[in-house]
Write a protein that holds these residues in place. Structure first.
Motif, PDB file in Angstrom:
ATOM      1  N   LYS A 190      40.385 -27.118  59.452  1.00 60.43           N
ATOM      2  CA  LYS A 190      40.250 -26.072  58.443  1.00 60.43           C
ATOM      3  C   LYS A 190      40.813 -24.768  58.990  1.00 60.43           C
ATOM      4  N   ILE A 191      41.452 -24.012  58.125  1.00 62.63           N
ATOM      5  CA  ILE A 191      41.933 -22.680  58.496  1.00 62.63           C
ATOM      6  C   ILE A 191      41.141 -21.659  57.685  1.00 62.63           C
ATOM      7  N   SER A 192      40.675 -20.617  58.365  1.00 61.12           N
ATOM      8  CA  SER A 192      39.879 -19.595  57.683  1.00 61.12           C
ATOM      9  C   SER A 192      40.761 -18.455  57.209  1.00 61.12           C
ATOM     10  N   ARG A 193      40.193 -17.689  56.268  1.00 59.02           N
ATOM     11  CA  ARG A 193      40.922 -16.526  55.761  1.00 59.02           C
ATOM     12  C   ARG A 193      41.130 -15.497  56.868  1.00 59.02           C
ATOM     13  N   ASN A 194      40.138 -15.332  57.736  1.00 59.95           N
ATOM     14  CA  ASN A 194      40.277 -14.373  58.834  1.00 59.95           C
ATOM     15  C   ASN A 194      41.429 -14.742  59.762  1.00 59.95           C
ATOM     16  N   GLN A 195      41.568 -16.022  60.031  1.00 59.32           N
ATOM     17  CA  GLN A 195      42.663 -16.460  60.897  1.00 59.32           C
ATOM     18  C   GLN A 195      44.027 -16.161  60.280  1.00 59.32           C
ATOM     19  N   LEU A 196      44.130 -16.398  58.989  1.00 55.83           N
ATOM     20  CA  LEU A 196      45.389 -16.113  58.301  1.00 55.83           C
ATOM     21  C   LEU A 196      45.665 -14.609  58.259  1.00 55.83           C
ATOM     22  N   GLN A 197      44.601 -13.827  58.068  1.00 53.46           N
ATOM     23  CA  GLN A 197      44.779 -12.370  58.034  1.00 53.46           C
ATOM     24  C   GLN A 197      45.169 -11.837  59.412  1.00 53.46           C
ATOM     25  N   LEU A 198      44.596 -12.449  60.468  1.00 54.44           N
ATOM     26  CA  LEU A 198      44.983 -12.066  61.824  1.00 54.44           C
ATOM     27  C   LEU A 198      46.466 -12.332  62.018  1.00 54.44           C
ATOM     28  N   LEU A 199      46.917 -13.510  61.640  1.00 59.54           N
ATOM     29  CA  LEU A 199      48.322 -13.864  61.833  1.00 59.54           C
ATOM     30  C   LEU A 199      49.238 -12.968  61.009  1.00 59.54           C
ATOM     31  N   LYS A 200      48.834 -12.663  59.782  1.00 59.88           N
ATOM     32  CA  LYS A 200      49.649 -11.777  58.939  1.00 59.88           C
ATOM     33  C   LYS A 200      49.729 -10.376  59.545  1.00 59.88           C
ATOM     34  N   GLY A 201      48.586  -9.906  60.098  1.00 59.95           N
ATOM     35  CA  GLY A 201      48.584  -8.590  60.737  1.00 59.95           C
ATOM     36  C   GLY A 201      49.514  -8.550  61.937  1.00 59.95           C
ATOM     37  N   ILE A 202      49.555  -9.641  62.728  1.00 59.22           N
ATOM     38  CA  ILE A 202      50.450  -9.727  63.880  1.00 59.22           C
ATOM     39  C   ILE A 202      51.903  -9.709  63.419  1.00 59.22           C
ATOM     40  N   GLN A 203      52.200 -10.491  62.384  1.00 58.33           N
ATOM     41  CA  GLN A 203      53.572 -10.536  61.858  1.00 58.33           C
ATOM     42  C   GLN A 203      54.010  -9.172  61.323  1.00 58.33           C
ATOM     43  N   ASP A 204      53.120  -8.510  60.585  1.00 58.29           N
ATOM     44  CA  ASP A 204      53.452  -7.193  60.012  1.00 58.29           C
ATOM     45  C   ASP A 204      53.679  -6.158  61.106  1.00 58.29           C
ATOM     46  N   SER A 205      52.850  -6.207  62.162  1.00 60.98           N
ATOM     47  CA  SER A 205      52.983  -5.251  63.256  1.00 60.98           C
ATOM     48  C   SER A 205      54.329  -5.417  63.953  1.00 60.98           C
TER      49      SER A 205
END
Length: 804
Positions: A264-279
């Motif tokens: 399972k993938i959580s929303r927090n994990q996806l948001q962490l990854l998106k934040g890393i990509q955006d940065s």
């Protein structure tokens, strides 16, 4: 991995590893699996090259794989567009491996934690199993330089590849929260027989390959193409529709999809990854410090430990690169690092720096090519190569993954690029090292060296201060070293030769025999660590000790190995000839340490004065009983008379016979006294032969004064050993003999753990800070070592860790 209320998406993924020699159709096979047209011109694949796809099904076309740019981006888009959060996605993570010998040697460094659920091995059906394999590098169909002869047949390469599959364990960073579904309880292997349309006697070669694969039935599941046929015949450079059996790939895809990992993938994990990509996008960079990842995670209520697990999870999916060996940096483009290291290694294939500049578009220093041919590079080369990260980060990662090791100022050894020695060169090297002791052989149950282990071992050893590369020539370049035969210098003196013989490693040493046991223990410790780091299976942690058969009575004509008895380390079992067992010889004995040394002392003839002096006074009745036990006739009331007669009449008198006779008449104290005297001799010999710190010498001293568990850990603290050692070993050795704990403790300290200098003076100071009961060690043991006078003490204190 994700809390129930936070779950967003269930994903399944199947990891596929494809391996084989160059130009056997690995990359083309991947294209065929994806329904793409293979490239007619061969480009050498880098060390590894992940290919990502998603599984799609429909009633009209059946199941198929569709290539995607990024699993991570695909998941992000799925979440943003799908209203059904329970949708499952099945991803295929295919790892293509470069076929060059140098790439095969170091690929395992990048496959840690990424072991395949499904394996594909390619073999050209235009070649026979007994044909020698050629390794070469090519760009757009053009071969660069001469093919590398590694002295391996196709059969040996297949042995190596399939046995390596068996040796690897699949370990994900969050495995406790994974659901793993496998089509077989054993590793699953597809064997692709490629270029069958160009093969002469195709049916015959296919049958030979099928018969050969039977021997792996115990360890792997070889998938069947059809009844009785384990070889999937492919035309590697033709499209799927042009294959002899167009349904081949549908059958393969169906079987691959039956094995997968689910999480399972959580929303927090996806948001962490998106934040890393955006940065990274905002800063126009492809790397990000881990500390910044922690800050992004904190915004989404994630602790540092949760962030680390998430980074490791997406690394496992080939979405990012996060190596615990380089824990401060995250790479958003996983392939960048691999491509840079592959580019560095590719220099060794070229014939001149101008050619490198024309083909690779890199302005390379003129001496870089020559240096690489000698197996090393300088920092200025890394500065040219590193395109996607800091040169220092790239070099650090190569060192931590044991791909390279520093051996001189600004020079880094890279054993995977060296040429392979032929039998003539190997024979010459063996003879130059065989004067004093016979070589020790390290082997495994699978009769093959785990993939990538030999080069990794060399770089690992070079990180120790006691080990240096063979003496350099006047131009500062190492000489007479090969990928399969490396010469090292062992401090304080002597040379080590390590030979990769495909199925085992040969260890030679030409220095003082007293160092052999320490060298063996050190190499075995390193091998154990490396196998664990490479995620080797439990079976590969069991190292077998063997020796070349030197029994003159054995008439078997070929060189073969005798297995050392694990029970007593006294005998060797020979698989051939009329004589099946033999005693360990004096030329083999130095590798085996105390067990065999004591065995030797017990089986030596004891001098008369020693027998009388080492046994306390006995009453006349017991003396006569001793004579009877030793089968000596006559009346005796003095020990010297018994032993004098026994030494004359017995054809092979040994100390062990005395001990057994004393035990038989109930003289336990006499036995203990006699054994202690023999141990004292062993102890004194160690001191005489070596002025340096020695595990066995110190172990004898600590045992002599009755060391126990508590005081061992007290001493560990005084010597600055980490708290982790205490925590790990207190439970680990709960049921082990205490001698094992003492020995491991001293080995850890002597081999680099702890900040204290490795000197007798340091050990003395640490002991004297404990209770007065250790005065015995200071007075008895140190005086026995000749340590007492101010002058001698100064010499000992000056004997620093570089001498250990």
């Amino acid at each position: 991995m994700a809390s129930a209320e936070d779950e967003v998406l269930t994903i399944k993924w199947t990891k596929v590893l494809i391996s084989g020699p160059p130009e056997t159709g690995k990359s083309s096979s991947i294209k065929l699996l994806l329904g793409e047209v293979p490239n007619p011109l061969h480009d050498s694949t880098p060390i590894i090259k992940p290919v990502q796809a998603v599984v799609q099904s429909s009633d009209e076309t059946g199941t198929r794989f569709t290539r995607i740019e990024s699993i991570i981006d695909h998941i992000q888009s799925k979440i943003s567009t799908s209203s059904n959060e329970s949708d499952e996605q099945h991803f295929i993570c295919i790892t293509d491996t470069g076929g060059q010998a140098a790439f095969l040697d170091i690929a395992p460094a990048f496959l840690r934690g990424k072991s395949a659920v499904v394996n594909i091995v390619t073999q050209k059906l235009t070649k026979g199993l007994k044909d020698e394999t050629e390794f070469f590098y090519s760009v757009q169909g053009k071969r660069i330089g001469d093919p590398v002869k590694r002295k391996l047949t196709n059969e040996q390469v297949l042995d190596w590849l399939i046995s390596s599959i068996v040796s690897m364990e699949s370990r994900g960073p969050n495995e406790e929260s994974y659901e793993i579904v496998c089509d077989s309880s054993k590793p699953s292997v597809f064997v692709f027989g490629t270029f069958y349309d160009q093969s002469v006697n195709f049916e015959e070669k296919k049958e030979h390959l099928n018969e050969y694969l039977d021997k792996f039935d115990r360890d792997v599941t070889i998938q069947n193409f059809c009844s009785g046929n384990r070889v999937f015949p492919l035309i590697a450079n033709k499209s799927s529709s042009e294959q002899k059996n167009p349904n081949t790939f549908e059958k393969i895809i169906h079987k691959i999809c039956k094995s997968y990992t689910k999480a399972k993938i959580s929303r927090n994990q996806l948001q962490l990854l998106k934040g890393i990509q955006d940065s990274c996008k905002e800063k126009n960079e492809t790397t990000i410090p881990v500390e910044e990842c922690y800050k992004i995670g904190k915004k989404h209520n994630m602790k540092p430990d949760d962030v680390q697990k998430t980074l490791l999870f997406f690394h496992d999916l080939s979405g990012i690169s996060y190596f615990t060996a380089l824990p401060n940096v995250v790479f958003l483009k996983p392939q960048d690092l691999v491509d840079d290291i592959s580019l560095l290694i590719s220099i060794s294939f070229f014939e001149g720096s101008d050619y490198i500049e024309d083909t690779l578009k890199i302005d390379m220093p003129n001496d870089a090519l020559e240096n690489m041919q000698h197996g090393y590079f300088e920092t200025k080369v890394i500065n040219k190569i590193a395109r996607f990260c800091k040169p220092s980060d790239l070099l650090t990662l190569m060192i931590e993954l044991h791909i390279t090791a520093k051996f001189e100022r600004d020079k880094y050894f890279l054993p995977c690029v060296l040429l392979t020695a032929g039998e003539k060169e190997i024979s010459t090297l063996r003879k130059s090292y065989r004067d004093k002791v016979e070589p020790l052989i390290v082997s495994w149950d699978n009769k093959v060296i785990p993939r990538g282990l030999f080069c990794t071992l060399i770089t690992f050893l070079l990180k120790d201060d006691r080990i240096k590369l063979v003496e350099l020539n006047k131009r500062g370049k190492p000489t007479n070293i090969y990928r399969n035969a490396i010469q090292l210098v062992y401090k304080p003196s002597g040379g080590i030769l390590l030979i990769d013989s495909v199925t085992y490693i040969e260890i030679y040493y030409n220095g003082q025999q007293a160092n052999c046991y320490e060298i063996k223990e050190f190499i075995f410790d390193c091998l154990t660590i490396i196998i664990k780091e490479l995620h080797g299976s439990h079976n590969y942690l069991k190292l077998q000790m063997q020796f070349f058969c030197i029994d003159k009575k054995c008439e078997h004509p070929s060189v073969h190995l005798c297995v050392l008895s694990e029970r007593d380390h006294k005998t060797l079992t020979c698989p051939y000839g009329n004589v099946t067992t033999s005693e360990v010889t004096t030329r083999q004995r130095p590798w085996l340490g105390d067990k065999v040394h004591m065995h030797v002392y017990l089986h030596e003839q004891p001098p008369l004065h020693e027998l009388c002096a080492n046994i306390e006074a006995m009453e006349p009745g017991k003396i006569q009983s001793l004579a009877n036990q030793l089968n000596i006739s006559g009346d005796y009331n003095r020990l010297d008379g018994v032993f004098e007669a026994w030494l004359k009449e017995c054809s092979k008198p040994t100390r062990l016979q005395v001990i057994e006779a004393l035990r038989a008449i109930g003289e336990k104290e006499a036995v203990n006294d006699y054994v202690n005297k023999i141990e004292e001799r062993t102890f004194q010999d160690n001191i005489t032969n070596s002025k340096k710190l020695d595990v066995d010498t110190i172990l004898f001293a600590l045992k002599k004064i009755g060391f126990d568990m508590k005081t061992t850990f007290d001493l560990a603290e005084k010597l600055d050993l980490s708290q982790d050692w205490y925590d790990e070993n207190e439970e680990k050795y709960e049921d082990e003999p205490f001698e094992n704990i003492l020995k491991e403790f001293m080995s850890h300290w002597l081999h680099g753990e702890g900040k204290s200098p490795k000197t007798y003076g340091t050990l003395r100071d640490a002991l004297t800070t404990l209770t007065n009961r250790y005065d015995a060690l200071i007075e008895e043991t140190f005086s026995a070592m000749g340590i007492g006078s101010d002058e001698t003490q100064k010499q000992v204190n000056d004997y620093t860790s570089t001498s250990c």
